[in-house]
Write an enzyme that holds these catalytic residues in place. Structure first.
Site, PDB file in Angstrom:
ATOM      1  N   ASP B  93      -4.848  -0.029   8.545  1.00  0.00           N
ATOM      2  CA  ASP B  93      -5.308   1.119   9.341  1.00  0.00           C
ATOM      3  C   ASP B  93      -6.547   0.789  10.165  1.00  0.00           C
ATOM      4  O   ASP B  93      -6.874   1.511  11.109  1.00  0.00           O
ATOM      5  CB  ASP B  93      -5.549   2.340   8.446  1.00  0.00           C
ATOM      6  CG  ASP B  93      -6.561   2.069   7.337  1.00  0.00           C
ATOM      7  OD1 ASP B  93      -7.639   1.524   7.623  1.00  0.00           O
ATOM      8  OD2 ASP B  93      -6.270   2.414   6.178  1.00  0.00           O
ATOM      9  N   ASP B 144       1.775 -12.621   5.126  1.00  0.00           N
ATOM     10  CA  ASP B 144       1.674 -12.335   3.698  1.00  0.00           C
ATOM     11  C   ASP B 144       0.308 -12.822   3.198  1.00  0.00           C
ATOM     12  O   ASP B 144       0.036 -14.024   3.171  1.00  0.00           O
ATOM     13  CB  ASP B 144       2.811 -13.062   2.984  1.00  0.00           C
ATOM     14  CG  ASP B 144       2.775 -12.867   1.478  1.00  0.00           C
ATOM     15  OD1 ASP B 144       1.823 -12.240   0.961  1.00  0.00           O
ATOM     16  OD2 ASP B 144       3.708 -13.353   0.803  1.00  0.00           O
ATOM     17  N   GLY B 145      -0.526 -11.880   2.760  1.00  0.00           N
ATOM     18  CA  GLY B 145      -1.879 -12.228   2.317  1.00  0.00           C
ATOM     19  C   GLY B 145      -1.897 -13.169   1.126  1.00  0.00           C
ATOM     20  O   GLY B 145      -2.802 -14.001   0.971  1.00  0.00           O
ATOM     21  N   ASP B 163      -8.185  -4.941   0.601  1.00  0.00           N
ATOM     22  CA  ASP B 163      -8.038  -3.526   0.964  1.00  0.00           C
ATOM     23  C   ASP B 163      -6.549  -3.213   0.904  1.00  0.00           C
ATOM     24  O   ASP B 163      -5.871  -3.086   1.916  1.00  0.00           O
ATOM     25  CB  ASP B 163      -8.604  -3.346   2.373  1.00  0.00           C
ATOM     26  CG  ASP B 163      -8.485  -1.916   2.885  1.00  0.00           C
ATOM     27  OD1 ASP B 163      -8.014  -1.048   2.124  1.00  0.00           O
ATOM     28  OD2 ASP B 163      -8.853  -1.695   4.051  1.00  0.00           O
ATOM     29  N   SER B 164      -6.053  -3.092  -0.323  1.00  0.00           N
ATOM     30  CA  SER B 164      -4.605  -3.000  -0.530  1.00  0.00           C
ATOM     31  C   SER B 164      -4.185  -1.595  -0.895  1.00  0.00           C
ATOM     32  O   SER B 164      -4.999  -0.763  -1.265  1.00  0.00           O
ATOM     33  CB  SER B 164      -4.207  -3.936  -1.669  1.00  0.00           C
ATOM     34  OG  SER B 164      -4.599  -3.360  -2.905  1.00  0.00           O
ATOM     35  N   PRO B 170       4.920  -4.357  -1.731  1.00  0.00           N
ATOM     36  CA  PRO B 170       4.339  -5.625  -1.280  1.00  0.00           C
ATOM     37  C   PRO B 170       2.927  -5.872  -1.815  1.00  0.00           C
ATOM     38  O   PRO B 170       2.463  -7.009  -1.791  1.00  0.00           O
ATOM     39  CB  PRO B 170       4.318  -5.480   0.253  1.00  0.00           C
ATOM     40  CG  PRO B 170       4.439  -4.026   0.531  1.00  0.00           C
ATOM     41  CD  PRO B 170       5.208  -3.450  -0.605  1.00  0.00           C
TER      42      PRO B 170
END
Lengths: 292, 292
Positions: B93, B144-145, B163-164, B170
């Site tokens: 965001d 993909d982190g 910040d998930s 995922p």
């Protein structure tokens, strides 16, 4: 994760302001009574223990009532541990009394609860909360708290606690200037109050108005708003307010005494760091009450 | 006060763990997309501004996103203002990036968000939150982190922010030991992390497990849990965690610098008192994570 779109009233209790809703899953209803003042219910919830509601507003759950009751009582009591005579308005579930009777130097507690159905339901179904309602220091009156303080003598109490429900129904008068003028008059010169002062998010108008009201009566510098996490109140953020007739500042307390108190009583929420921290307000809340 | 028993999905968004439910009233849905990872939606709510949800879990509302983003960023940044290179995992965001770019000495921000639909929806519908996603210091990777930190070089970052969303879908891999071992390896010797670490009330198991996981990797004394009021997350009580590879303590910061920072940036939640206070934990939460 399941997202039910409808809430069977047999399975969920709903507390709502029409924009934000908290729904708590229940196993069964244990108590139901339409008293002359309100609808009093006790439920067994799925994971928050037993829960008391008034007109379907959550008053307390066994899982997080300690947050509210410990903060309402121990913040003023640790600020002024010499308190001897306490007046409590509301508090029908008894949690506030349970916390007060931990203090041996308190001599008398006068509690004025308007609705005996709340006391009766709590005594029967919420024993861990209501456990001190037969305490020898307690004088429990089933009466109108507003009338009681109007008739009470000047300079009678060291601490007055307003442990009310939200400003609808019989509690509405507990959010007025004339009520707090009487409260002020009944306080001894070095006395203080603690007050359930609503959520700045869920009830912003009531929160702001009560803050203004208290500042008019006690003086701006003597009114101290503090915050508590109460997950089973809608929005989870709730305010209490401590105000003093003299210059008592609730941030001035003896940390060592608090430490000993905590060790003796094995509290669930309150500790010395929490006592201080609760008075730190986010900027947006400071702005709401003109403190930034 | 109205107590609807059913929630029309056209009118309410429901975030639930099957025992506690938060329902937020909406005016309309502005965005809907089933991405390869999750369902991304943006709603106009009745009184909390626009709201982003992922699989119907509230990610942020315009009304209280600042609480989360300011606390996730300014606590570590005011602890170590010399930070130059930041890695952010998730944060689609953009709120975390908006807070980071307030620091002029930050040189690079690498953000790795798995789902471009979240970024696209936020850029279109949440401009006050996503406003820094085109910032020149930002390198935004749709990737993909977990894989990114696995492949990242040792000792590369001064600050890593996780910040998930919640540990389903995922984000599940962002709550594992192997992920945090890679994070640790990528940190410079005096670097630190801040992490969305779930609600101790709404997701107690995930909260406890992540705390244990971080303590195993960073060492018990170097992991500091802190709390934020987030009314539009279910239960309203949410935890973040700051951990450092060296001996940086997030309670050691320069109050004067914070004061100047606040005055310049007109923040909504964060201030120096809140920075300290957030680390004061109620006793029941201390007990959950073995800190009492």
């Amino acid at each position: 994760m399941n997202h039910p779109a409808s809430f069977d009233p047999e399975e969920w209790v709903i507390d709502s302001n029409d924009r934000t809703t908290l729904a708590i899953k229940i196993k069964e209803r244990l108590f139901y009574e339409k008293s002359p003042y309100q609808t009093v219910e006790v439920f067994e919830t799925c994971d928050r223990g037993k829960m008391l509601t008034i007109d379907r507003m959550v008053m307390c759950t066994e899982a997080d009532e300690t947050s509210y009751h410990e903060m309402l009582v121990h913040v003023p009591m640790q600020t002024k541990p010499e308190v001897k005579n306490v007046l409590v308005i509301g508090a029908g579930d008894g949690g506030t009394i349970r916390e007060l009777v931990r203090y041996e130097n308190i001599e008398t507690i006068t509690m004025v609860e308007i609705d005996e159905a709340v006391v009766r339901a709590s005594k029967e179904f919420l024993p861990t909360i209501s456990c001190a309602l037969n305490h020898p220091k307690l004088k429990l009156l089933i009466d109108d708290g507003i009338k009681f303080v109007k008739d009470a003598a000047d300079n009678s109490y060291d601490l007055i606690i307003i442990d009310s429900s939200d400003p609808v129904g019989p509690s509405e008068g507990l959010f007025t200037k004339s009520f707090y003028q009487d409260v002020y008059r009944c306080l001894r010169p070095d006395a203080l109050i603690s007050v359930q002062s609503e959520s700045p998010v869920f009830n912003p108008q009531a929160f702001k108005e009560l803050n203004q009201c208290l500042k008019k009566i006690f003086g701006k510098e003597k009114v101290h708003c503090y915050l508590v996490f109460i997950p089973m109140y809608p929005s989870g953020i709730w305010s209490l307010t401590c105000a003093s007739k003299s210059d008592l500042n609730p941030l001035d307390f003896n940390r060592d005494r608090v430490l000993k108190f905590i060790q003796k009583h094995s509290l669930s929420y309150y500790n010395a760091d929490i006592h201080i921290s609760a008075f730190a307000l986010p900027n947006y809340i400071k702005r709401m009450i003109g403190e930034e």
